[in-house]
Motif scaffolding. Structure first.
Motif, PDB file in Angstrom:
ATOM      1  N   GLY A   1      -9.702  39.055  14.598  1.00 13.31           N
ATOM      2  CA  GLY A   1      -8.515  37.951  14.272  1.00 13.31           C
ATOM      3  C   GLY A   1      -8.419  38.142  12.761  1.00 13.31           C
ATOM      4  O   GLY A   1      -7.386  37.570  12.172  1.00 13.31           O
ATOM      5  N   SER A   2      -9.321  38.575  11.869  1.00  9.83           N
ATOM      6  CA  SER A   2      -9.273  38.475  10.265  1.00  9.83           C
ATOM      7  C   SER A   2      -8.475  39.738  10.002  1.00  9.83           C
ATOM      8  O   SER A   2      -7.968  40.444  10.580  1.00  9.83           O
ATOM      9  CB  SER A   2     -10.508  38.608   9.871  1.00  9.83           C
ATOM     10  OG  SER A   2     -11.100  39.985   9.823  1.00  9.83           O
ATOM     11  N   ARG A   3      -8.021  39.603   8.653  1.00  9.93           N
ATOM     12  CA  ARG A   3      -7.457  40.616   8.094  1.00  9.93           C
ATOM     13  C   ARG A   3      -8.081  41.173   6.936  1.00  9.93           C
ATOM     14  O   ARG A   3      -8.083  41.563   5.539  1.00  9.93           O
ATOM     15  CB  ARG A   3      -6.013  39.809   7.148  1.00  9.93           C
ATOM     16  CG  ARG A   3      -5.330  39.328   8.111  1.00  9.93           C
ATOM     17  CD  ARG A   3      -4.564  40.339   8.857  1.00  9.93           C
ATOM     18  NE  ARG A   3      -3.584  40.986   8.086  1.00  9.93           N
ATOM     19  CZ  ARG A   3      -2.621  41.831   8.333  1.00  9.93           C
ATOM     20  NH1 ARG A   3      -2.717  42.374   9.701  1.00  9.93           N
ATOM     21  NH2 ARG A   3      -1.731  42.428   7.644  1.00  9.93           N
ATOM     22  N   GLU A   4      -9.754  41.368   7.045  1.00 11.82           N
ATOM     23  CA  GLU A   4     -10.557  41.471   6.305  1.00 11.82           C
ATOM     24  C   GLU A   4     -10.659  43.093   5.771  1.00 11.82           C
ATOM     25  O   GLU A   4     -10.131  44.055   6.589  1.00 11.82           O
ATOM     26  CB  GLU A   4     -12.084  41.246   6.685  1.00 11.82           C
ATOM     27  CG  GLU A   4     -12.461  39.971   6.964  1.00 11.82           C
ATOM     28  CD  GLU A   4     -13.708  39.925   7.293  1.00 11.82           C
ATOM     29  OE1 GLU A   4     -14.756  39.549   6.600  1.00 11.82           O
ATOM     30  OE2 GLU A   4     -14.130  40.221   8.352  1.00 11.82           O
ATOM     31  N   ILE A   5     -10.750  43.632   4.677  1.00 13.50           N
ATOM     32  CA  ILE A   5     -10.931  44.778   4.358  1.00 13.50           C
ATOM     33  C   ILE A   5     -12.372  44.990   3.734  1.00 13.50           C
ATOM     34  O   ILE A   5     -12.916  44.437   2.599  1.00 13.50           O
ATOM     35  CB  ILE A   5      -9.957  45.389   3.385  1.00 13.50           C
ATOM     36  CG1 ILE A   5      -8.670  45.368   3.500  1.00 13.50           C
ATOM     37  CG2 ILE A   5     -10.251  46.718   2.647  1.00 13.50           C
ATOM     38  CD1 ILE A   5      -8.157  46.359   4.699  1.00 13.50           C
ATOM     39  N   VAL A   6     -13.153  45.761   4.293  1.00 12.47           N
ATOM     40  CA  VAL A   6     -14.547  45.731   4.057  1.00 12.47           C
ATOM     41  C   VAL A   6     -15.136  47.087   3.954  1.00 12.47           C
ATOM     42  O   VAL A   6     -14.798  48.266   4.290  1.00 12.47           O
ATOM     43  CB  VAL A   6     -15.372  45.123   4.994  1.00 12.47           C
ATOM     44  CG1 VAL A   6     -15.071  43.518   5.326  1.00 12.47           C
ATOM     45  CG2 VAL A   6     -15.545  45.792   6.284  1.00 12.47           C
ATOM     46  N   ARG A   7     -16.111  47.201   2.991  1.00 17.77           N
ATOM     47  CA  ARG A   7     -16.769  48.591   2.556  1.00 17.77           C
ATOM     48  C   ARG A   7     -18.046  48.639   3.443  1.00 17.77           C
ATOM     49  O   ARG A   7     -18.858  47.616   3.394  1.00 17.77           O
ATOM     50  CB  ARG A   7     -17.118  48.662   1.256  1.00 17.77           C
ATOM     51  CG  ARG A   7     -15.844  48.978   0.430  1.00 17.77           C
ATOM     52  CD  ARG A   7     -16.086  49.369  -1.074  1.00 17.77           C
ATOM     53  NE  ARG A   7     -16.821  48.106  -1.869  1.00 17.77           N
ATOM     54  CZ  ARG A   7     -17.869  48.162  -2.483  1.00 17.77           C
ATOM     55  NH1 ARG A   7     -18.655  49.498  -2.449  1.00 17.77           N
ATOM     56  NH2 ARG A   7     -18.563  47.144  -3.020  1.00 17.77           N
ATOM     57  N   LEU A   8     -18.511  49.760   4.009  1.00 18.46           N
ATOM     58  CA  LEU A   8     -19.715  49.792   4.767  1.00 18.46           C
ATOM     59  C   LEU A   8     -20.847  49.322   4.151  1.00 18.46           C
ATOM     60  O   LEU A   8     -21.668  48.464   4.677  1.00 18.46           O
ATOM     61  CB  LEU A   8     -19.784  51.092   5.212  1.00 18.46           C
ATOM     62  CG  LEU A   8     -20.930  51.318   6.198  1.00 18.46           C
ATOM     63  CD1 LEU A   8     -20.941  50.821   7.646  1.00 18.46           C
ATOM     64  CD2 LEU A   8     -21.412  52.824   6.500  1.00 18.46           C
ATOM     65  N   ASP A   9     -20.813  49.726   2.593  1.00 15.21           N
ATOM     66  CA  ASP A   9     -21.878  49.270   2.010  1.00 15.21           C
ATOM     67  C   ASP A   9     -22.167  48.004   1.832  1.00 15.21           C
ATOM     68  O   ASP A   9     -23.329  47.552   1.444  1.00 15.21           O
ATOM     69  CB  ASP A   9     -21.993  50.215   0.687  1.00 15.21           C
ATOM     70  CG  ASP A   9     -22.343  51.480   0.773  1.00 15.21           C
ATOM     71  OD1 ASP A   9     -22.516  51.942   1.937  1.00 15.21           O
ATOM     72  OD2 ASP A   9     -21.934  52.245  -0.081  1.00 15.21           O
ATOM     73  N   GLU A  10     -21.214  46.991   1.963  1.00 18.43           N
ATOM     74  CA  GLU A  10     -21.481  45.771   1.887  1.00 18.43           C
ATOM     75  C   GLU A  10     -21.729  45.137   3.345  1.00 18.43           C
ATOM     76  O   GLU A  10     -22.047  43.787   3.359  1.00 18.43           O
ATOM     77  CB  GLU A  10     -19.979  45.075   1.515  1.00 18.43           C
ATOM     78  CG  GLU A  10     -19.389  45.587   0.256  1.00 18.43           C
ATOM     79  CD  GLU A  10     -18.082  45.107   0.150  1.00 18.43           C
ATOM     80  OE1 GLU A  10     -17.781  44.605  -1.252  1.00 18.43           O
ATOM     81  OE2 GLU A  10     -17.288  45.093   1.051  1.00 18.43           O
ATOM     82  N   ARG A  11     -21.733  45.934   4.420  1.00 21.15           N
ATOM     83  CA  ARG A  11     -22.103  45.221   5.720  1.00 21.15           C
ATOM     84  C   ARG A  11     -23.109  46.202   6.601  1.00 21.15           C
ATOM     85  O   ARG A  11     -22.918  46.115   7.808  1.00 21.15           O
ATOM     86  CB  ARG A  11     -20.716  45.102   6.488  1.00 21.15           C
ATOM     87  CG  ARG A  11     -19.549  44.296   6.071  1.00 21.15           C
ATOM     88  CD  ARG A  11     -19.912  42.990   6.335  1.00 21.15           C
ATOM     89  NE  ARG A  11     -18.919  42.030   5.922  1.00 21.15           N
ATOM     90  CZ  ARG A  11     -17.995  41.483   6.576  1.00 21.15           C
ATOM     91  NH1 ARG A  11     -17.482  42.151   7.660  1.00 21.15           N
ATOM     92  NH2 ARG A  11     -16.890  40.739   6.067  1.00 21.15           N
ATOM     93  N   LEU A  12     -23.901  46.587   5.879  1.00 17.00           N
ATOM     94  CA  LEU A  12     -24.896  47.583   6.450  1.00 17.00           C
ATOM     95  C   LEU A  12     -25.842  46.725   7.602  1.00 17.00           C
ATOM     96  O   LEU A  12     -25.717  47.537   8.745  1.00 17.00           O
ATOM     97  CB  LEU A  12     -26.099  48.128   5.745  1.00 17.00           C
ATOM     98  CG  LEU A  12     -25.356  49.289   4.744  1.00 17.00           C
ATOM     99  CD1 LEU A  12     -26.363  49.566   3.582  1.00 17.00           C
ATOM    100  CD2 LEU A  12     -24.836  50.213   5.474  1.00 17.00           C
ATOM    101  N   PRO A  13     -26.296  45.620   7.800  1.00 15.80           N
ATOM    102  CA  PRO A  13     -27.025  45.029   8.606  1.00 15.80           C
ATOM    103  C   PRO A  13     -25.937  44.862   9.974  1.00 15.80           C
ATOM    104  O   PRO A  13     -26.372  45.032  11.042  1.00 15.80           O
ATOM    105  CB  PRO A  13     -27.388  43.557   8.384  1.00 15.80           C
ATOM    106  CG  PRO A  13     -27.297  43.780   6.726  1.00 15.80           C
ATOM    107  CD  PRO A  13     -26.447  44.771   6.200  1.00 15.80           C
ATOM    108  N   ALA A  14     -24.804  44.155   9.616  1.00 12.16           N
ATOM    109  CA  ALA A  14     -23.652  43.965  10.655  1.00 12.16           C
ATOM    110  C   ALA A  14     -23.262  45.488  11.328  1.00 12.16           C
ATOM    111  O   ALA A  14     -23.128  45.399  12.479  1.00 12.16           O
ATOM    112  CB  ALA A  14     -22.446  43.468  10.124  1.00 12.16           C
ATOM    113  N   ALA A  15     -23.244  46.481  10.202  1.00 14.81           N
ATOM    114  CA  ALA A  15     -22.912  47.812  11.034  1.00 14.81           C
ATOM    115  C   ALA A  15     -24.139  48.501  11.995  1.00 14.81           C
ATOM    116  O   ALA A  15     -23.685  49.058  13.070  1.00 14.81           O
ATOM    117  CB  ALA A  15     -22.817  48.760   9.795  1.00 14.81           C
TER     118      ALA A  15
END
Length: 257
Positions: free
Chosen positions: A146-160
């Motif tokens: 439900g969010s409008r986030e724009i994220v870079r993979l390198d910022e979210r590696l554990p979640a990825a």
């Protein structure tokens, strides 16, 4: 930025991965792109705002190519990426980056109201766009529902890592937070909110109390209760990792905490 059937047809084989050298060369000529350069791929989970597809380079000098919004987000009908592209109505762009790189591309999408979306790591050639598209799609999956986030993979590696193995993520959540999930929603939310505040405050009970608007002893007692419920200690690094990863799975869940 450019968009249309012809661009989608040229981008499709590149984004599907495994394109032959001859195909890469033909696509580069048709799109007016260098075969080698600093590229990123963007995957959006919603239709592309009109402002995003305006012609010409952006203020950073980045150049954007959008695939067709119909049969594919950059995948031609019949290609390996076409069926995946139709699922969820995702939109895909290839970005020849400007001096500020992928961070500026993500920031521009936020400014224009796009999202949710994922941005791949930077790759060095058109031949690597297939891998970049997959990684951008993984980054999109780390956006909160439900969010409008724009994220870079390198910022979210554990979640990825977590979204890449959903069966293990489900197991992790049940194993670590099982007793917590049996609590009444309001009670569970209170403990989760306290843990999040404590983590965001660098493990400071006093700062977390200030953020939550309660006494530091209240924060301390909530954290101790959470430790008892999960049978994990916040003072043991390996057990803290379990708690942080389980919290991330909970964040990515479509259900509220």
């Amino acid at each position: 930025m450019r968009r249309g059937t012809r661009y989608g047809a040229l981008l499709g084989p590149l984004l599907a991965g495994g394109a032959t050298p001859d195909l890469v060369t033909r696509a580069a000529r048709g799109l007016g792109l260098p075969e080698r350069g600093r590229y990123a791929v963007v995957v959006l989970g919603t239709p592309v705002p009109d402002a995003v597809v305006a012609e010409g380079p952006d203020v950073d000098g980045a150049r954007w190519w959008w695939g067709s919004a119909e049969a594919s987000p950059g995948a031609v009908e019949g290609s390996p990426g076409a069926a995946e592209a139709r699922e969820g109505g995702r939109q895909v762009a290839v970005v020849l980056l400007g001096p500020a790189g992928a961070a500026r591309a993500a920031a521009r999408l936020r400014e224009l109201g796009a999202g949710p979306g994922g941005v791949s790591p930077v790759v060095g050639s058109l031949a690597e766009l297939g891998a970049a598209r997959r990684l951008a799609g993984t980054a999109l999956l780390t956006c909160e529902p439900g969010s409008r986030e724009i994220v870079r993979l390198d910022e979210r590696l554990p979640a990825a890592l977590l979204v890449s193995r959903p069966e293990l993520s489900t197991r992790l959540l049940a194993e670590v937070f099982g007793p917590l999930l049996t609590l009444a929603p309001a009670e569970r939310s209170l403990l989760v909110e306290t843990l999040e505040a404590w983590l965001e405050c660098g493990g400071s009970v006093g700062r977390a109390a200030g953020r939550l608007g309660c006494h530091r002893n209240t924060v301390f007692n909530r954290l101790r209760r959470l430790e008892r419920l999960t049978a994990r200690s916040l003072s043991r690094p390996r057990e803290l990792v379990d708690l942080v990863l389980a919290l991330e799975v909970l964040r990515l869940s479509s259900a509220p905490p």
